[in-house]
Motif scaffolding. Structure first.
Motif, PDB file in Angstrom:
ATOM      1  N   ARG A 165      -1.076   4.464  -0.962  1.00 35.58           N
ATOM      2  CA  ARG A 165      -1.967   4.960   0.095  1.00 35.58           C
ATOM      3  C   ARG A 165      -1.181   5.590   1.243  1.00 35.58           C
ATOM      4  NH1 ARG A 165      -6.559   0.629   1.523  1.00 35.58           N
ATOM      5  NH2 ARG A 165      -5.170  -0.974   0.713  1.00 35.58           N
ATOM      6  N   LYS A 166      -0.001   5.045   1.551  1.00 38.06           N
ATOM      7  CA  LYS A 166       0.846   5.645   2.584  1.00 38.06           C
ATOM      8  C   LYS A 166       1.342   7.022   2.132  1.00 38.06           C
ATOM      9  CE  LYS A 166       3.555   2.008   3.160  1.00 38.06           C
ATOM     10  NZ  LYS A 166       4.621   1.133   3.705  1.00 38.06           N
ATOM     11  N   ALA A 214      -6.962   6.325   4.242  1.00 38.51           N
ATOM     12  CA  ALA A 214      -7.411   5.121   3.545  1.00 38.51           C
ATOM     13  C   ALA A 214      -6.482   3.946   3.837  1.00 38.51           C
ATOM     14  CB  ALA A 214      -7.480   5.382   2.038  1.00 38.51           C
ATOM     15  N   LEU A 215      -6.022   3.869   5.093  1.00 37.85           N
ATOM     16  CA  LEU A 215      -5.087   2.819   5.478  1.00 37.85           C
ATOM     17  C   LEU A 215      -5.825   1.639   6.095  1.00 37.85           C
ATOM     18  CD1 LEU A 215      -2.414   5.124   7.139  1.00 37.85           C
ATOM     19  CD2 LEU A 215      -2.260   4.047   4.887  1.00 37.85           C
ATOM     20  N   TYR A 273      -1.352   9.503   2.499  1.00 43.08           N
ATOM     21  CA  TYR A 273      -1.584   9.899   3.889  1.00 43.08           C
ATOM     22  C   TYR A 273      -0.523  10.903   4.340  1.00 43.08           C
ATOM     23  CZ  TYR A 273      -2.800   9.720   8.795  1.00 43.08           C
ATOM     24  OH  TYR A 273      -3.193  10.071  10.063  1.00 43.08           O
ATOM     25  N   TRP A 298      -4.855  11.702   3.652  1.00 41.13           N
ATOM     26  CA  TRP A 298      -6.001  10.953   3.120  1.00 41.13           C
ATOM     27  C   TRP A 298      -6.123   9.643   3.890  1.00 41.13           C
ATOM     28  CZ3 TRP A 298      -6.040   7.009  -1.220  1.00 41.13           C
ATOM     29  CH2 TRP A 298      -7.349   6.726  -1.619  1.00 41.13           C
ATOM     30  N   ILE A 329       0.815  -1.221   0.000  1.00 49.01           N
ATOM     31  CA  ILE A 329       0.000   0.000   0.000  1.00 49.01           C
ATOM     32  C   ILE A 329       0.849   1.273   0.000  1.00 49.01           C
ATOM     33  CG2 ILE A 329      -2.003  -1.143   1.039  1.00 49.01           C
ATOM     34  CD1 ILE A 329      -1.253   0.287   3.698  1.00 49.01           C
TER      35      ILE A 329
END
Length: 254
Positions: free
Chosen positions: A94-95, A105-106, A98, A103, A91
């Motif tokens: 996604r990281k 979404a983790l 963030y 954001w 991910i």
């Protein structure tokens, strides 16, 4: 470094539950992390001559490749070796979202637990014994209890700033051993000059020698570092300060 240490529960479980002969491919700088691991039969070091490496890996006639890194290089290697494989999504996008945009979404849970979720279809079960780290090095014998301090990290934003470390360490009445790579030596000198009872070993020790110093200490003070995971593998208490990375990434002390 931390990524390699975090694979140790998977290695142990594969060895014990599948009675597997396990080979591990890693960058040369981190090979020493695995060389004392009794569950690993052979450590392959990634070479600049990738074609030669792939040819040697092909000759081993592996049954399965487990890719817990999943970057362009690892995907290319497992595709070229040409046997059944399992990969894992770390991910990273996604990281990154963030870190830069907050954001949220983790996924929940620790990275190690997500490793095992990806391997459940193969019948592999987490043994619950956590991380482990093997070292044959012996740290320097000292007359009193001491703490170890990790100065460096993969990125500057993961490091505890020097002024913050000075503030913290001035309030600790115990000897302090400063650990890190060659790039952390000057930072260690700055801190040692301002704080009594500090010994700066940054840049002077190998990974295994640093692990031995941690193993003999009472606690490790660290940012989000590979030494954090090594301390956990050695069953040494850790105090972690988080900067731009967060425990929600799933790479907190396991």
């Amino acid at each position: 470094m931390g990524d390699v240490v975090l694979t140790s529960p998977v290695i142990r479980t594969l060895y014990n539950q599948w009675s597997s002969e396990i080979h591990f491919l890693v960058k040369p700088i981190f090979a020493s992390i695995l060389q004392e691991n009794k569950n690993v039969s052979k450590v392959w070091e990634y070479e600049d001559d990738e074609a030669k490496l792939i040819a040697e890996l092909k000759s081993q006639n592996y049954d399965l490749i487990i890719d817990l890194h999943k970057n362009i290089r690892s995907k290319r290697i497992r595709s070229s070796v040409g046997v059944e494989s399992i990969d894992f999504d770390k991910i990273n996008l996604r990281k990154w979202m963030y870190v830069h945009f907050k954001w949220p979404a983790l996924p929940s849970g620790h990275l190690v637990d997500r490793y095992f979720q990806s391997l459940e279809k193969m019948g592999l079960k987490n043994d619950g014994k956590g991380l482990e780290f093997y070292t044959t090095q012996k740290g320097k014998q000292r007359d009193s209890n001491y703490i170890t301090v990790a100065l460096g990290a993969a990125h500057q934003t993961k490091q505890i700033p020097a002024d913050k470390l000075v503030e913290i360490l001035r309030g600790i009445d115990a000897p302090k051993i400063l650990l890190g790579g060659k790039a952390d030596f000057e930072k260690g000198e700055e801190i040692a000059n301002k704080v009594g009872g500090c010994e700066n070993l940054a840049g002077k020790l190998s990974i295994q020698e640093s692990a031995a110093e941690i193993e003999n200490s009472n606690v490790l003070l660290t940012g989000d570092t590979g030494l954090m995971h090594i301390a956990v593998g050695l069953k040494i208490p850790v105090v972690v300060m988080w900067g731009n990375t967060v425990p929600a990434f799933g790479m907190y002390p396991y």
